[in-house]
Motif scaffolding. Sequence first.
Motif, short mmCIF file in Angstrom:
data_model
loop_
_atom_site.label_atom_id
_atom_site.label_comp_id
_atom_site.label_asym_id
_atom_site.label_seq_id
_atom_site.Cartn_x
_atom_site.Cartn_y
_atom_site.Cartn_z
N LEU A 208 38.27 35.00 35.16
CA LEU A 208 37.09 35.65 34.60
C LEU A 208 36.62 36.78 35.52
N CYS A 209 36.73 36.57 36.83
CA CYS A 209 36.45 37.65 37.78
C CYS A 209 37.37 38.84 37.53
N ARG A 210 38.64 38.58 37.38
CA ARG A 210 39.60 39.66 37.11
C ARG A 210 39.27 40.39 35.81
N LEU A 211 38.86 39.62 34.79
CA LEU A 211 38.51 40.25 33.51
C LEU A 211 37.33 41.21 33.69
N TYR A 212 36.27 40.76 34.36
CA TYR A 212 35.11 41.62 34.57
C TYR A 212 35.49 42.84 35.42
N MET A 213 36.33 42.64 36.42
CA MET A 213 36.76 43.77 37.25
C MET A 213 37.56 44.78 36.44
N GLN A 236 31.46 35.44 39.84
CA GLN A 236 32.64 34.59 39.68
C GLN A 236 33.44 34.50 40.98
N VAL A 237 33.61 35.61 41.68
CA VAL A 237 34.39 35.56 42.90
C VAL A 237 33.66 34.75 43.96
N ASN A 238 32.34 34.83 43.99
CA ASN A 238 31.57 34.01 44.93
C ASN A 238 31.75 32.54 44.64
N ALA A 239 31.80 32.19 43.37
CA ALA A 239 32.00 30.79 42.99
C ALA A 239 33.35 30.27 43.47
N VAL A 240 34.37 31.13 43.42
CA VAL A 240 35.69 30.72 43.92
C VAL A 240 35.67 30.64 45.45
N LEU A 241 35.10 31.64 46.09
CA LEU A 241 35.08 31.66 47.55
C LEU A 241 34.23 30.52 48.12
N ASP A 242 33.28 30.03 47.35
CA ASP A 242 32.48 28.88 47.79
C ASP A 242 33.32 27.61 47.92
N LEU A 243 34.52 27.63 47.34
CA LEU A 243 35.41 26.47 47.41
C LEU A 243 36.31 26.49 48.65
N GLU A 244 36.13 27.53 49.49
CA GLU A 244 36.94 27.61 50.70
C GLU A 244 36.68 26.40 51.60
N GLY A 245 37.75 25.84 52.12
CA GLY A 245 37.63 24.67 52.98
C GLY A 245 37.59 23.38 52.21
N ASP A 405 43.76 37.01 47.25
CA ASP A 405 43.41 37.95 46.18
C ASP A 405 41.91 37.95 45.96
N MET A 406 41.30 36.77 45.96
CA MET A 406 39.86 36.68 45.74
C MET A 406 39.08 37.32 46.90
N ILE A 407 39.59 37.20 48.12
CA ILE A 407 38.93 37.83 49.26
C ILE A 407 38.94 39.35 49.10
N LEU A 408 40.10 39.90 48.74
CA LEU A 408 40.18 41.35 48.56
C LEU A 408 39.44 41.79 47.30
N CYS A 409 39.39 40.94 46.28
CA CYS A 409 38.60 41.28 45.08
C CYS A 409 37.14 41.42 45.43
#
Length: 547
Positions: A208-213, A236-245, A405-409
């Motif tokens: 969904l992040c990629r779609l909006y981008m 959306q990308v923040n929601a994915v990055l929140d799953l780090e760790g 990819d999400m970090i660079l997005c």
Amino acid sequence: MSLLASVALLTSCEKVLEETVYSKLTDELAFSTGANAQAATDEMYESLHSAFRTPYFYINDMATDCGYRAGKEFETLNDEAIKTSSENESFWTYMYKVASRANIVLDNIPDMDDSLFGTESVSTKDQMLAEAHFMRAFAYMGLTDAYYQVPLVTTTDVDVTAPAEYTDINTIEKAIEEDLLAAIPVLPLNHPVTEASRPTKGAAMAYLCRLYMRKAGRARVAGEDASALWKKALDQVNAVLDLEGKEYYLLPKVADIYVANTEEGKYNKEIIFAVRATDQVTTGSWDIGLSWTPWDCNYGWSTFSMPLELAWSFPEGDARFASDMVFTTYSRYLRTDKPKYANCMFFFPTSIEKVGLMIKEWTGPALEAKSAENDAVYTRKYEYYQAGSYNYDTPNNVILCRFADMILCKAEILNELNGPSAEAVALLNRIRSRAGISQYNASAFATKDALRSALCDERAWEFHSEGLRRPDLIRMGLWSDRMNKYIAAIKEKAGWKERNEGRTSGYYESMYVAYPKNLTEDSILKYMPVPSRELNVNPDLSGARDF
């Protein structure tokens, strides 16, 4: 087979049951138990190996500055040849199979009694529907990345006698968004290893992040205010990055991402979504590992390679250059009973000025060996571990989305919203730090354009051979810029080769003459042509690339 015929085949329950793993069921028995509902859900994934074996890479990497195969129609952007190519037809066909099978699930499972789902099925009823929403969105995301506009079919109730007109891109993207929003609340955060091919909540948010981008990039290129879309992408990308760790992390070493001969490697936590190989089902393993290196290296088929121009662009000391690439090969796997092949060295020219000189500079035993100069480099991202065994069941994943990819997005999104901030550059530096190369200062980027260009380069070094390049270039508005530079560099390379070999000017014209010249951002060559097979049925589809 035309799209109309494909839809007829895939949306008729009787036809589907003849074709799939649940083929012995009758219409009366179909979707009558949790087990055959699970079989229908699983069948959505069956076509992925065919779409992502070679077609995906021809379309999204070879047709850019990050893929190479001399003379191939995708390499030279030969539109007429691509129309009739089997790879182009295959991607269209198999992605529509994914979408059509998702429609079957979405049209039939809702009416099933909840009590039928239990020990007979891996997934719950709601999860099956969420997987189908994701896979339909995934299919149309891939199709529109490739072709821009395509016929949108979201039901099994199809009039196969009606022309399959292409659908406006905004309508398709609305449908993709709705499917992903339906999938996100239901999909689990993770799956057992045995079910790792299924999408997760993280995968749905990433797409969904990629779609909006993608939508925001297109709006920016058109001169429109895209800030609302960039903000949606940021959520959306923040929601994915929140799953780090917890669910995902950045692996310490780049090379570890692609290890496929260990369980830890195959199921590493940088992967968000992948087309996976597994030895647990007969159709789970494939020959993808043989496509990426040459015969003289490890009995590979040399289907794909990387341009010398990309190799030359890597920063000095980049771990990705050392770990990802085969640049000088020795024929250790060739038959020793044929001495002329026993000591053959293949060289990678280390700079454009060296093209045509490498053989002359080699100092090996002249009478015991021969040498050849590579016209490309090869990637180790898809290692073939069984060279010489003639066992073509390779365990390699095709990674479609990973945490880097999400970090660079996020870095790209922040730049589009706020310009080259310290936060955006710090995200870029996370990827550069792992690669062992110098860090940027935010002050090095005076404009959004400057940081966008740096991100574009970084994505080439990080994601080459992963099928992201063409969508990246289009979204960033840099497709024509990078392609024109690539083609110009090929012509310059031919000139160096002529001079270094003492040839007359124009002797190596064949190296560049087939490429298009002076590409612009409004060129239809940015997208793949609809396959001729489909155009023959419905010529109106020829307008799909109108933008």
